[in-house]
Design a protein around this motif. Structure first.
Motif, short mmCIF file in Angstrom:
data_model
loop_
_atom_site.label_atom_id
_atom_site.label_comp_id
_atom_site.label_asym_id
_atom_site.label_seq_id
_atom_site.Cartn_x
_atom_site.Cartn_y
_atom_site.Cartn_z
N ASP A 1 38.66 43.04 48.54
CA ASP A 1 38.51 41.66 47.61
C ASP A 1 39.16 42.72 46.02
O ASP A 1 37.98 42.71 45.76
N PRO A 2 39.91 42.51 45.33
CA PRO A 2 39.63 42.78 44.52
C PRO A 2 38.98 42.89 42.79
O PRO A 2 38.42 42.65 42.22
N GLU A 3 38.59 40.66 43.57
CA GLU A 3 37.60 40.42 42.70
C GLU A 3 36.29 41.15 42.88
O GLU A 3 35.54 41.07 41.96
N LYS A 4 36.09 41.36 44.48
CA LYS A 4 34.58 42.05 44.26
C LYS A 4 34.54 42.98 44.18
O LYS A 4 33.47 43.73 43.71
N LYS B 1 35.95 44.71 40.86
CA LYS B 1 36.00 44.14 39.97
C LYS B 1 34.42 44.26 39.63
O LYS B 1 34.00 44.78 38.67
N GLU B 2 34.05 43.15 39.99
CA GLU B 2 32.86 43.17 39.86
C GLU B 2 31.57 43.99 39.91
O GLU B 2 30.69 43.94 39.39
N ASP C 1 32.12 47.21 40.51
CA ASP C 1 32.79 48.09 38.87
C ASP C 1 32.31 48.38 37.85
O ASP C 1 31.67 49.04 36.89
N ARG C 2 32.34 47.02 37.30
CA ARG C 2 32.03 46.20 36.25
C ARG C 2 29.75 46.42 36.54
O ARG C 2 29.60 47.05 34.73
N ARG D 1 35.72 49.98 44.83
CA ARG D 1 36.45 49.61 45.90
C ARG D 1 35.27 50.43 47.06
O ARG D 1 35.69 50.02 48.35
#
Length: 367
Positions: free
Chosen positions: A58-61, A63-64, A66-67, A94
Motif C-alpha cells: 500500500d503506497p500510502e502506508k 509513505k507514512e 517512511d515518514r 516498503r
C-alpha cells in the motif's frame, strides 16, 4: 542463453582438499590486482526460484512508515547526511509493509522498521570494512558486545548503571538499538522481548564467525557456511511476526523443536534469497566476499554460473521443507497456523522487496 565469457565473472578457485579440516587458504577469484568485469545486468525475480507472490505494498502506508522512520532517525542523529541516499534506496517502509501484511497497526509497522534499520546500522558501521563506515573484522567482538548491551541492559551499582546508560548513547548504532528496543518492549510481551534479545545474540555470533573467516582467509565448506548463515541471518526480523500482528505465540509453544525447525527453515530460505540477489553487488565491491554461490564454487569445482544455479536449488529444497512442515503443523493448531503464516508472509514479502529493489540489487545474466 549462455553468457559472453568476456562479461561472466571468473570461476572461483578449485576447492582445497583439506577444506573443513583446518584453516584453508582463500584464493580470490580471478588474477590478483585485476578488476573483475561486471556481469550483465537484469532485474526481476531469479528464474527458477521458489517463492510465493504477494500483493503490492500500500503506497500510502509505505509513505507514512517512511515518514515516521525518517523522523525517528533524524531525532536520534543516526547517520550523516551523506547516507541519506542509502536510507531512501533501502526502502525500509516498503520492506516492512511487504513483510508484515497482517500488522495490527502503523505503530507496530514503524517499530519493525526501527529494528530493521538498527540491525542494518550495526552491521554497516561495525562489521563492514567500508571506507566511509568505519567497521572492521578485527576486534569486532568489543563493539558487538556493547551493541548487545543496548538491548540487554547492564545491571550493577547505580553509578555504573548510569555510566552504562550514557555509554549507550555514544554512537548511532547503539542509540538505534537502545531506542528501537524500548519502543518494541512498549507493545511486545516480556517473553517476546526476551526472544528478540536472544535472536540478536545469535545474529552477533554469526557476524563474529563471518569476520573471523574473513580475517583468516578461511573458505568454509558449504555446510559450514550455511551453519554460519543460520546465525547471521534475518531471524531477529522473523522473531517479531506475532508481536507485530498483535498476538503472542505462547513461549512454551515457540520453544518446541518442531516450531524452532520451521522458524529456522524460513530464516534460512530467506537468507539464501539475500545471497542470490546481492551476489553481483557483493562481487563488485569485494571479489572475496563469501556468499553461497562463491562457497559452492570453491568447494564443488563449479564456475560461478553453475554454482549460482546450484544455490537456487539448495534454496528451493529448504523452501519446500518449510512449506510442507509448516502446513502439517498448522493443520493441528490455529495459533501455530497463524504463526506459520506470519513466517511465510515475511519470507514472501522479503523476496518481493529483494526482487524489485533495483537501487540495491541486479541479477547476473545467467539465463
Amino acid at each position: 542463453m549462455e553468457q559472453d565469457p568476456a562479461t561472466e565473472p571468473a570461476a572461483a578457485a578449485e576447492p582445497d582438499p583439506g577444506a573443513g579440516t583446518g584453516p584453508a587458504r582463500w584464493v580470490p577469484p580471478g588474477p590478483a590486482g585485476i578488476p573483475r568485469p561486471a556481469p550483465a545486468r537484469r532485474t526481476g525475480a531469479v528464474p527458477g526460484l521458489r517463492y510465493r507472490p504477494v500483493a503490492p505494498a500500500d503506497p500510502e502506508k509505505v509513505k507514512e512508515v517512511d515518514r515516521r522512520l525518517e523522523a525517528w532517525a533524524h531525532d536520534l542523529d543516526l547517520f550523516p547526511t551523506a547516507w541519506q541516499g542509502d536510507f531512501s534506496g533501502f526502502q525500509f517502509g516498503r520492506a516492512v509493509v511487504l513483510q508484515h501484511p497482517a500488522a495490527a497497526d502503523l505503530e507496530r509497522l514503524t517499530v519493525a522498521g526501527e529494528l530493521l534499520l538498527a540491525e542494518n546500522l550495526v552491521d554497516s558501521c561495525y562489521c563492514e570494512e567500508e571506507e566511509d563506515r568505519g567497521g572492521s573484522h578485527r576486534g569486532l567482538g568489543g563493539p558487538l558486545i556493547m551493541a548487545q548491551s543496548a538491548i540487554d541492559p547492564y545491571h550493577g551499582t547505580p553509578e555504573l548503571e548510569e555510566e552504562w546508560r550514557r555509554g549507550m548513547q555514544a554512537d548511532g548504532p547503539l542509540r538505534s538499538y537502545h531506542w528501537a528496543m524500548a519502543d518494541y518492549a512498549g507493545f511486545a510481551t516480556p517473553s517476546q522481548s526476551l526472544r528478540f534479545v536472544h535472536d540478536i545474540a545469535r545474529l552477533h555470533l554469526g557476524y563474529l564467525a563471518e569476520a573471523a573467516w574473513a580475517e583468516t582467509r578461511y573458505t568454509p565448506t558449504v555446510w559450514e557456511y550455511l551453519v554460519m548463515r543460520q546465525f547471521n541471518n534475518f531471524r531477529p526480523c522473523l522473531s517479531i511476526v506475532d508481536a507485530v500482528d498483535g498476538y503472542e505465540l505462547p513461549e512454551a509453544v515457540h520453544a518446541r523443536p518442531e516450531i524452532q525447525r520451521i522458524t529456522a527453515l524460513a530464516c534460512n530460505a530467506t537468507t539464501i534469497v539475500n545471497d542470490l540477489y546481492s551476489f553481483t553487488k557483493e562481487l563488485a565491491g569485494d571479489p572475496t566476499h563469501l556468499n553461497l554461490p562463491q562457497v559452492v564454487a570453491a568447494n564443488e569445482g563449479h564456475g560461478l554460473k553453475a554454482a549460482y544455479l546450484r544455490s537456487v536449488e539448495i534454496h528451493n529444497r529448504i523452501m519446500d521443507s518449510f512449506e510442507e512442515e509448516a502446513a502439517a503443523l498448522s493443520a493441528a493448531s490455529p495459533v501455530i497456523g497463524r504463526y506459520a503464516r506470519g513466517l511465510s508472509d515475511w519470507v514472501a514479502g522479503n523476496h518481493e522487496w529483494h526482487a524489485t529493489n533495483t537501487h540495491r540489487y541486479h541479477l547476473p545474466n545467467y539465463w
